[in-house]
Design a protein around this motif. Structure first.
Motif, PDB file in Angstrom:
ATOM      1  N   ASP A  34      31.506  25.356  40.832  1.00  0.00           N
ATOM      2  CA  ASP A  34      32.965  25.339  40.953  1.00  0.00           C
ATOM      3  C   ASP A  34      33.617  25.901  39.690  1.00  0.00           C
ATOM      4  O   ASP A  34      34.609  26.628  39.751  1.00  0.00           O
ATOM      5  CB  ASP A  34      33.468  23.908  41.184  1.00  0.00           C
ATOM      6  CG  ASP A  34      33.227  23.462  42.621  1.00  0.00           C
ATOM      7  OD1 ASP A  34      32.691  24.264  43.416  1.00  0.00           O
ATOM      8  OD2 ASP A  34      33.563  22.295  42.926  1.00  0.00           O
ATOM      9  N   TRP A  37      33.424  29.630  39.599  1.00  0.00           N
ATOM     10  CA  TRP A  37      34.395  30.213  40.532  1.00  0.00           C
ATOM     11  C   TRP A  37      35.803  30.139  39.962  1.00  0.00           C
ATOM     12  O   TRP A  37      36.567  31.097  40.027  1.00  0.00           O
ATOM     13  CB  TRP A  37      34.345  29.497  41.890  1.00  0.00           C
ATOM     14  CG  TRP A  37      33.317  30.099  42.788  1.00  0.00           C
ATOM     15  CD1 TRP A  37      32.184  29.500  43.226  1.00  0.00           C
ATOM     16  CD2 TRP A  37      33.321  31.423  43.341  1.00  0.00           C
ATOM     17  NE1 TRP A  37      31.464  30.370  44.020  1.00  0.00           N
ATOM     18  CE2 TRP A  37      32.146  31.560  44.104  1.00  0.00           C
ATOM     19  CE3 TRP A  37      34.195  32.496  43.249  1.00  0.00           C
ATOM     20  CZ2 TRP A  37      31.821  32.724  44.786  1.00  0.00           C
ATOM     21  CZ3 TRP A  37      33.886  33.670  43.933  1.00  0.00           C
ATOM     22  CH2 TRP A  37      32.699  33.774  44.693  1.00  0.00           C
ATOM     23  N   ALA A  38      36.161  28.982  39.410  1.00  0.00           N
ATOM     24  CA  ALA A  38      37.510  28.827  38.835  1.00  0.00           C
ATOM     25  C   ALA A  38      37.713  29.859  37.732  1.00  0.00           C
ATOM     26  O   ALA A  38      38.766  30.496  37.651  1.00  0.00           O
ATOM     27  CB  ALA A  38      37.691  27.416  38.295  1.00  0.00           C
ATOM     28  N   ASP A  39      36.700  30.041  36.915  1.00  0.00           N
ATOM     29  CA  ASP A  39      36.805  31.014  35.827  1.00  0.00           C
ATOM     30  C   ASP A  39      37.016  32.418  36.390  1.00  0.00           C
ATOM     31  O   ASP A  39      37.861  33.180  35.923  1.00  0.00           O
ATOM     32  CB  ASP A  39      35.544  30.962  34.960  1.00  0.00           C
ATOM     33  CG  ASP A  39      35.610  31.952  33.810  1.00  0.00           C
ATOM     34  OD1 ASP A  39      36.539  31.825  32.994  1.00  0.00           O
ATOM     35  OD2 ASP A  39      34.752  32.854  33.741  1.00  0.00           O
ATOM     36  N   ILE A  41      38.249  33.230  39.366  1.00  0.00           N
ATOM     37  CA  ILE A  41      39.514  33.373  40.085  1.00  0.00           C
ATOM     38  C   ILE A  41      40.707  33.467  39.123  1.00  0.00           C
ATOM     39  O   ILE A  41      41.573  34.315  39.275  1.00  0.00           O
ATOM     40  CB  ILE A  41      39.725  32.194  41.058  1.00  0.00           C
ATOM     41  CG1 ILE A  41      38.678  32.254  42.171  1.00  0.00           C
ATOM     42  CG2 ILE A  41      41.126  32.227  41.672  1.00  0.00           C
ATOM     43  CD1 ILE A  41      38.638  31.017  43.042  1.00  0.00           C
ATOM     44  N   PHE A  42      40.739  32.582  38.134  1.00  0.00           N
ATOM     45  CA  PHE A  42      41.959  32.466  37.336  1.00  0.00           C
ATOM     46  C   PHE A  42      41.908  33.176  35.982  1.00  0.00           C
ATOM     47  O   PHE A  42      42.909  33.751  35.557  1.00  0.00           O
ATOM     48  CB  PHE A  42      42.307  30.994  37.109  1.00  0.00           C
ATOM     49  CG  PHE A  42      42.578  30.247  38.376  1.00  0.00           C
ATOM     50  CD1 PHE A  42      43.613  30.644  39.218  1.00  0.00           C
ATOM     51  CD2 PHE A  42      41.805  29.159  38.748  1.00  0.00           C
ATOM     52  CE1 PHE A  42      43.866  29.967  40.401  1.00  0.00           C
ATOM     53  CE2 PHE A  42      42.054  28.477  39.929  1.00  0.00           C
ATOM     54  CZ  PHE A  42      43.088  28.884  40.757  1.00  0.00           C
ATOM     55  N   ASN A  43      40.796  33.083  35.277  1.00  0.00           N
ATOM     56  CA  ASN A  43      40.809  33.543  33.889  1.00  0.00           C
ATOM     57  C   ASN A  43      40.674  35.059  33.775  1.00  0.00           C
ATOM     58  O   ASN A  43      40.067  35.717  34.619  1.00  0.00           O
ATOM     59  CB  ASN A  43      39.707  32.846  33.093  1.00  0.00           C
ATOM     60  CG  ASN A  43      40.020  31.376  32.911  1.00  0.00           C
ATOM     61  OD1 ASN A  43      41.180  30.983  33.014  1.00  0.00           O
ATOM     62  ND2 ASN A  43      39.005  30.564  32.648  1.00  0.00           N
TER      63      ASN A  43
ATOM     64  N   ARG B 248      38.963  30.544  27.288  1.00  0.00           N
ATOM     65  CA  ARG B 248      39.406  31.503  28.301  1.00  0.00           C
ATOM     66  C   ARG B 248      40.662  30.966  28.985  1.00  0.00           C
ATOM     67  O   ARG B 248      40.752  29.777  29.275  1.00  0.00           O
ATOM     68  CB  ARG B 248      38.305  31.717  29.351  1.00  0.00           C
ATOM     69  CG  ARG B 248      37.007  32.194  28.744  1.00  0.00           C
ATOM     70  CD  ARG B 248      36.489  33.520  29.256  1.00  0.00           C
ATOM     71  NE  ARG B 248      36.551  33.755  30.675  1.00  0.00           N
ATOM     72  CZ  ARG B 248      36.893  34.951  31.202  1.00  0.00           C
ATOM     73  NH1 ARG B 248      37.227  35.944  30.420  1.00  0.00           N
ATOM     74  NH2 ARG B 248      36.892  35.119  32.515  1.00  0.00           N
ATOM     75  N   THR B 249      41.622  31.849  29.223  1.00  0.00           N
ATOM     76  CA  THR B 249      42.858  31.455  29.911  1.00  0.00           C
ATOM     77  C   THR B 249      43.212  32.543  30.919  1.00  0.00           C
ATOM     78  O   THR B 249      42.684  33.647  30.846  1.00  0.00           O
ATOM     79  CB  THR B 249      44.062  31.318  28.949  1.00  0.00           C
ATOM     80  OG1 THR B 249      44.568  32.625  28.672  1.00  0.00           O
ATOM     81  CG2 THR B 249      43.704  30.613  27.656  1.00  0.00           C
ATOM     82  N   PRO B 250      44.135  32.245  31.841  1.00  0.00           N
ATOM     83  CA  PRO B 250      44.561  33.275  32.803  1.00  0.00           C
ATOM     84  C   PRO B 250      45.615  34.228  32.238  1.00  0.00           C
ATOM     85  O   PRO B 250      46.103  35.085  32.968  1.00  0.00           O
ATOM     86  CB  PRO B 250      45.170  32.458  33.948  1.00  0.00           C
ATOM     87  CG  PRO B 250      44.859  31.041  33.660  1.00  0.00           C
ATOM     88  CD  PRO B 250      44.655  30.929  32.195  1.00  0.00           C
ATOM     89  N   PRO B 341      49.438  32.891  36.351  1.00  0.00           N
ATOM     90  CA  PRO B 341      49.492  33.140  37.797  1.00  0.00           C
ATOM     91  C   PRO B 341      50.430  32.206  38.550  1.00  0.00           C
ATOM     92  O   PRO B 341      50.843  32.526  39.662  1.00  0.00           O
ATOM     93  CB  PRO B 341      48.041  32.930  38.249  1.00  0.00           C
ATOM     94  CG  PRO B 341      47.352  32.231  37.149  1.00  0.00           C
ATOM     95  CD  PRO B 341      48.114  32.493  35.889  1.00  0.00           C
ATOM     96  N   PHE B 397      43.648  25.007  35.685  1.00  0.00           N
ATOM     97  CA  PHE B 397      42.970  26.158  36.272  1.00  0.00           C
ATOM     98  C   PHE B 397      41.498  25.867  36.568  1.00  0.00           C
ATOM     99  O   PHE B 397      40.888  26.559  37.373  1.00  0.00           O
ATOM    100  CB  PHE B 397      43.114  27.385  35.367  1.00  0.00           C
ATOM    101  CG  PHE B 397      44.551  27.764  35.172  1.00  0.00           C
ATOM    102  CD1 PHE B 397      45.264  28.373  36.185  1.00  0.00           C
ATOM    103  CD2 PHE B 397      45.210  27.453  33.991  1.00  0.00           C
ATOM    104  CE1 PHE B 397      46.606  28.697  36.030  1.00  0.00           C
ATOM    105  CE2 PHE B 397      46.547  27.774  33.819  1.00  0.00           C
ATOM    106  CZ  PHE B 397      47.242  28.388  34.831  1.00  0.00           C
ATOM    107  N   GLY B 398      40.942  24.860  35.927  1.00  0.00           N
ATOM    108  CA  GLY B 398      39.589  24.434  36.265  1.00  0.00           C
ATOM    109  C   GLY B 398      39.596  23.484  37.455  1.00  0.00           C
ATOM    110  O   GLY B 398      38.638  23.409  38.228  1.00  0.00           O
ATOM    111  N   TYR B 400      41.899  23.520  39.905  1.00  0.00           N
ATOM    112  CA  TYR B 400      42.623  24.114  41.035  1.00  0.00           C
ATOM    113  C   TYR B 400      43.921  23.364  41.335  1.00  0.00           C
ATOM    114  O   TYR B 400      44.279  23.138  42.482  1.00  0.00           O
ATOM    115  CB  TYR B 400      41.751  24.147  42.297  1.00  0.00           C
ATOM    116  CG  TYR B 400      40.488  24.972  42.170  1.00  0.00           C
ATOM    117  CD1 TYR B 400      40.465  26.310  42.580  1.00  0.00           C
ATOM    118  CD2 TYR B 400      39.329  24.426  41.658  1.00  0.00           C
ATOM    119  CE1 TYR B 400      39.315  27.066  42.462  1.00  0.00           C
ATOM    120  CE2 TYR B 400      38.166  25.183  41.529  1.00  0.00           C
ATOM    121  CZ  TYR B 400      38.166  26.493  41.937  1.00  0.00           C
ATOM    122  OH  TYR B 400      37.033  27.236  41.823  1.00  0.00           O
TER     123      TYR B 400
END
Ligand SMILES: Cc1cc2nc3c(=O)[nH]c(=O)nc-3n(C[C@H](O)[C@H](O)[C@H](O)COP(=O)(O)OP(=O)(O)OC[C@H]3O[C@@H](n4cnc5c(N)ncnc54)[C@H](O)[C@@H]3O)c2cc1C
Lengths: 95, 413
Positions: A34, A37-39, A41-43, B248-250, B341, B397-398, B400
């Motif tokens: 998970d 995947w989160a990394d 999708i978002f980062n 790490r960030t979006p 986002p 973001f981790g 969701y």
């Protein structure tokens, strides 16, 4: 940047193109956790440098990769995506 | 020539007290280093000193006070957002801003103008109803009004928009305000300095030291500093700082541009925003029209301006106000927006002990300056996220658990 070179249609005004974001390889579907995947999708690697990114030539429906200096806003090269020989992910010098 | 000025010229010494001191030397150790002397960093410094008695603080800026997005925005302050998390947070900021001139003992020219968000379709009218209901529920003054009421408030607007996409209604938010943005930064800086905080301009952070997951200091262009707490409030430079600590960030950086016209006689009281036309405009107390449009369409680490931007903007502006055809644009500029986002900030504690983030301010963060000051001060002092900012932690973001704030400015939705 005023002109971009579409690998199919040659140099075109930049208004014809849509930015598709940084190129990022997808994690392995069954194996990824998970968190991975989160990394994915978002980062993003949002820092300055040479970036390999998706662009779309809207009039012809062509998706392709551009290598761009995102500080000077200069495109170094553009080419079609090749699954067998994918671009390197993240920021950095041309491979 | 006034005598005072002559005396000043001859003596070579500043006649007026300077707003902020520049300490001669940096200390080896501080309790806290704040990276970024924008409104956010300075407001946090001020509240840490005032509310928590923490004064051994260095605020470092690679440029000058307020030289980042704090001095580049269009200075709109409002709280008519869409999500309950957002509305609660910005409501508190508007409250603090409305009292800030007194708090900082400096005239910040805070003026309540009223804020229109125009709807050109049934779909956007529906979103506005939704926003108005959320706002009212949380005690924020917002309502949906029709064309007749808009005309009464703002008689110069051409509601037919030249025939295409006429204005069918608006979200009307009377508390919407503008304020002098530089003065906000100066006021916080002066009051923080008075309480012992040290501000170093032209001092860039080039590295952050971490031992066993705990911050131990920073490297700067003027040498190292030891500190067990570091707050990063650098807006458009955030990815460079998070890279130093390996988080790490979006966040991606896209320029947002703005411009002003030559001064005109006062004719526009309100702040007018149209997401469909991608413009917003207000008239400053000097008479200039202050205008902005949407975010530049791709990532760029640059503060350059473009002709495309002005052309697109005025094209749409003339739909609403055709009589401005001969008015000249005087200046234009850009800032680097730190976009997320879900159009919400990233604030608070991080996986690294002693490292705090105040970022993700994109196109909407100036209005949050005041509430960021109080909540980030709490967070740093207590090493615990203030309840108002808990929804905005990086961990969302981790997990969701994004916020989905569609009430932000200059973003297409
Ligand atoms: C054109 C434009 C219009 C806008 N309009 C609005 C609006 O109407 N309403 C609204 O609410 N918001 C608006 N915004 C957004 C708002 O301006 C910002 O979100 C807000 O000002 C951010 O403030 P800050 O203090 O976090 O960052 P900044 O003011 O950008 O300060 C960051 C500081 O960090 C410094 N720094 C960076 N890296 C380093 C380093 N390595 N070492 C030391 N110092 C460093 C920089 O020099 C800078 O001074 C707008 C933005 C732009 C660009």
């Amino acid at each position: 940047m005023k002109i971009m070179t579409c690998p199919i249609n040659g140099p075109r005004p930049v208004q014809e193109f849509v930015y598709g974001g940084e190129y990022r390889p997808m994690p392995d579907e069954p194996a990824a956790s998970d968190a991975q995947w989160a990394d994915y999708i978002f980062n993003r690697s949002g820092e300055p440098g040479l970036s390999r990114e998706w662009w779309y030539h809207a009039p012809s429906g062509t998706w392709f990769i551009a290598e761009r200096d995102n500080v000077k806003d200069v495109v170094l090269k553009t080419y079609l995506f090749d699954r067998a020989n994918p671009p390197r992910a993240g920021k950095g010098a041309t491979p | 020539m006034p005598l005072k000025l002559l005396k000043f010229g001859l003596s070579g010494k500043y006649a007026e007290p300077r707003m902020f001191r520049t300490p001669e030397k940096m200390r080896d150790t501080y309790d806290l280093v704040i990276i970024g002397a924008g409104g956010h960093g300075l407001a946090a410094a001020y509240h840490l000193a005032k509310d928590y008695g923490m004064t051994n603080i260095a605020v470092l800026d690679k440029g000058y006070i307020g030289g980042g997005n704090t001095g580049r925005n269009t200075a709109i302050v409002r709280s008519n957002y869409l999500t309950p998390e957002g509305v609660e947070f910005y409501k508190e900021s508007v409250r603090l801003f409305s009292q800030l001139s007194t708090e900082l003992d400096l005239n910040l020219f805070y003026t309540e103008r009223g804020h229109f968000t125009l709807a050109h379709s049934d779909a956007s009218l529906r979103t506005m109803r939704w926003r108005a209901e959320v706002n009212k529920h949380l005690d924020v003054n917002s309502e949906v009004i029709g064309p007749r009421e808009i005309s009464k408030l703002c008689p110069y607007m051409d509601l037919s928009c030249g025939g295409h996409a006429p204005v069918v209604g608006a979200l009307w938010h009377p508390p919407g305000s503008i304020i002098r943005h530089d003065a906000v930064a100066w006021g916080y800086a002066r009051e923080a300095c008075r309480r012992g905080v040290e501000i170093f301009q032209k001092t860039a952070v080039t590295g952050i030291d971490i031992v066993d997951g705990q911050v131990t200091g920073v490297q700067t262009s003027r040498g190292p500093i030891k500190a067990r707490r570091v707050l990063s409030a650098v807006a458009g430079y955030t990815p460079r700082i998070t890279k130093m600590v390996g988080i790490r960030t979006p966040i991606v950086i896209q320029p947002l541009q703005a411009c002003v016209t030559e001064p005109l006689k006062p004719w526009l009281d309100q702040i007018v925003v149209s997401a469909s036309l991608h413009i917003y405009v207000s008239q400053s107390s000097r008479g200039e029209l202050v205008m902005g449009a949407s975010l530049d369409p791709y990532e760029l680490h640059s503060e350059r301006s473009t002709l495309d931007f002005v052309e697109g903007l005025v094209d749409h502006l003339l739909d609403l106000f055709p009589f401005l055809g001969n008015v000249k644009v005087n200046r234009q500029w850009a800032g680097m927006s730190d976009m997320t986002p879900d159009y919400s900030p990233i604030m608070g504690t991080t996986p690294i002990k002693g490292f705090y983030l105040d970022t993700g301010w994109g196109t909407w963060g100036f209005k949050a300056t005041a509430v960021c000051g109080t909540t980030m001060a709490y967070t740093v002092a207590q090493d615990d996220d203030h309840h108002l900012i808990r929804p905005f932690n990086l961990s969302r973001f981790g997990d969701y658990t994004l916020v989905g704030e569609k009430g932000a400015a200059s973003v297409g939705h």
